[in-house]
Design a protein around this motif. Structure first.
Motif, PDB file in Angstrom:
ATOM      1  N   GLY A   1       0.807  -1.186   0.000  1.00  0.00           N
ATOM      2  CA  GLY A   1       0.000   0.000   0.000  1.00  0.00           C
ATOM      3  C   GLY A   1       0.846   1.243   0.000  1.00  0.00           C
ATOM      4  N   SER A   2       0.211   2.373  -0.074  1.00  0.00           N
ATOM      5  CA  SER A   2       0.910   3.641  -0.081  1.00  0.00           C
ATOM      6  C   SER A   2       1.399   3.979   1.314  1.00  0.00           C
ATOM      7  N   LYS A   3       2.724   4.057   1.461  1.00  0.00           N
ATOM      8  CA  LYS A   3       3.289   4.433   2.758  1.00  0.00           C
ATOM      9  C   LYS A   3       2.951   5.881   3.080  1.00  0.00           C
ATOM     10  N   GLN A   4       2.747   6.682   2.033  1.00  0.00           N
ATOM     11  CA  GLN A   4       2.438   8.080   2.238  1.00  0.00           C
ATOM     12  C   GLN A   4       1.052   8.254   2.862  1.00  0.00           C
ATOM     13  N   LEU A   5       0.086   7.443   2.468  1.00  0.00           N
ATOM     14  CA  LEU A   5      -1.271   7.591   2.980  1.00  0.00           C
ATOM     15  C   LEU A   5      -1.475   6.902   4.328  1.00  0.00           C
ATOM     16  N   SER A   6      -0.792   5.786   4.536  1.00  0.00           N
ATOM     17  CA  SER A   6      -1.093   5.011   5.734  1.00  0.00           C
ATOM     18  C   SER A   6      -0.188   5.319   6.928  1.00  0.00           C
ATOM     19  N   ASN A   7       0.980   5.929   6.711  1.00  0.00           N
ATOM     20  CA  ASN A   7       1.928   6.228   7.784  1.00  0.00           C
ATOM     21  C   ASN A   7       2.150   4.989   8.658  1.00  0.00           C
ATOM     22  N   CYS A   8       2.535   3.899   8.013  1.00  0.00           N
ATOM     23  CA  CYS A   8       2.676   2.608   8.682  1.00  0.00           C
ATOM     24  C   CYS A   8       3.893   2.565   9.612  1.00  0.00           C
ATOM     25  N   TYR A   9       3.962   1.531  10.399  1.00  0.00           N
ATOM     26  CA  TYR A   9       5.047   1.318  11.347  1.00  0.00           C
ATOM     27  C   TYR A   9       6.038   0.308  10.804  1.00  0.00           C
ATOM     28  N   LEU A  10       7.259   0.348  11.309  1.00  0.00           N
ATOM     29  CA  LEU A  10       8.246  -0.674  11.004  1.00  0.00           C
ATOM     30  C   LEU A  10       7.782  -1.974  11.646  1.00  0.00           C
ATOM     31  N   PRO A  11       7.762  -3.072  10.892  1.00  0.00           N
ATOM     32  CA  PRO A  11       7.317  -4.336  11.484  1.00  0.00           C
ATOM     33  C   PRO A  11       8.169  -4.738  12.693  1.00  0.00           C
ATOM     34  N   LYS A  12       7.497  -5.193  13.728  1.00  0.00           N
ATOM     35  CA  LYS A  12       8.169  -5.582  14.973  1.00  0.00           C
ATOM     36  C   LYS A  12       9.208  -6.672  14.725  1.00  0.00           C
ATOM     37  N   ASP A  13       8.918  -7.569  13.772  1.00  0.00           N
ATOM     38  CA  ASP A  13       9.858  -8.649  13.459  1.00  0.00           C
ATOM     39  C   ASP A  13      11.214  -8.090  13.016  1.00  0.00           C
ATOM     40  N   ILE A  14      11.200  -7.033  12.237  1.00  0.00           N
ATOM     41  CA  ILE A  14      12.455  -6.429  11.769  1.00  0.00           C
ATOM     42  C   ILE A  14      13.134  -5.701  12.916  1.00  0.00           C
ATOM     43  N   LEU A  15      12.365  -4.964  13.689  1.00  0.00           N
ATOM     44  CA  LEU A  15      12.930  -4.200  14.803  1.00  0.00           C
ATOM     45  C   LEU A  15      13.615  -5.103  15.825  1.00  0.00           C
ATOM     46  N   LEU A  16      13.072  -6.304  16.033  1.00  0.00           N
ATOM     47  CA  LEU A  16      13.607  -7.207  17.051  1.00  0.00           C
ATOM     48  C   LEU A  16      14.473  -8.324  16.479  1.00  0.00           C
ATOM     49  N   ASP A  17      14.613  -8.404  15.155  1.00  0.00           N
ATOM     50  CA  ASP A  17      15.354  -9.493  14.523  1.00  0.00           C
ATOM     51  C   ASP A  17      16.861  -9.289  14.654  1.00  0.00           C
ATOM     52  N   ASN A  18      17.634 -10.189  14.045  1.00  0.00           N
ATOM     53  CA  ASN A  18      19.092 -10.099  14.146  1.00  0.00           C
ATOM     54  C   ASN A  18      19.629  -8.978  13.253  1.00  0.00           C
ATOM     55  N   LYS A  19      20.887  -8.630  13.481  1.00  0.00           N
ATOM     56  CA  LYS A  19      21.497  -7.495  12.792  1.00  0.00           C
ATOM     57  C   LYS A  19      21.557  -7.669  11.279  1.00  0.00           C
TER      58      LYS A  19
END
Length: 170
Positions: A1-19
């Motif tokens: 989807g359009s990131k501009q319209l939805s102002n989505c969040y970074l997925p938690k899986d990526i934020l907490l995953d390995n480097k």
């Protein structure tokens, strides 16, 4: 989807995953939305910019139509995905600045805000180059050219001052 319209969040899986996953994700982001600023005026930075529709979240007064203007947005209005990407950079030890770039008021009354992450200090740009870098050859070459342009400061942040003070004291 359009990131501009939805102002989505970074997925938690990526934020907490390995480097490795985090670095790959950021590499893709910088390949798609990032740039290397290296101009004749001495500006050197790696940047990532994103926009979001904030029409329903913010009602500023007197914004001219169809023109980007610099505007400091309130702290509670931010681009959530870019904020998560900034946190990933910090987790990887890359100090970066996150700031509001400005506002655009379209003729159909849509209000768009633009934010930017900027990595400016030599040590942090070098760390970015080592950990993330770019997959795109033209951006990677421009970053390497920029890094080679640093001539005077060969010491890590803060070390030059310590060395200068020790010379002065003698």
């Amino acid at each position: 989807g359009s990131k501009q319209l939805s102002n989505c969040y970074l997925p938690k899986d990526i934020l907490l995953d390995n480097k490795l996953i985090q670095m790959s994700y950021l590499r893709r982001c910088f390949d798609d939305e990032g740039d290397v600023c290296f101009d004749s005026h001495g500006k050197r930075a790696v940047r990532l910019s994103r926009s979001a529709d904030i029409t329903n979240a913010f009602k500023p007064s007197s914004i001219p139509s169809e023109k980007w203007i610099r505007y400091a947005l309130p702290i509670n209005i931010r681009h959530n995905l870019l904020y998560g990407e900034w946190l990933l950079l910090l987790k990887l030890g890359i100090d970066a600045r996150l700031y509001s770039e400005g506002l655009y008021h379209s003729k159909n009354k849509q209000l768009t805000a633009k934010w930017r992450i900027q990595i400016g200090q030599q040590d942090n740009v070098r760390r970015f180059s080592k950990l993330i870098n770019f997959s795109l050859v033209n951006k990677r070459e421009k970053l390497n050219t920029m890094l080679k342009s640093y001539r005077f400061r060969k010491l890590p942040n803060g070390e030059g001052r310590k060395q200068a003070l020790s010379v002065i004291k003698k």
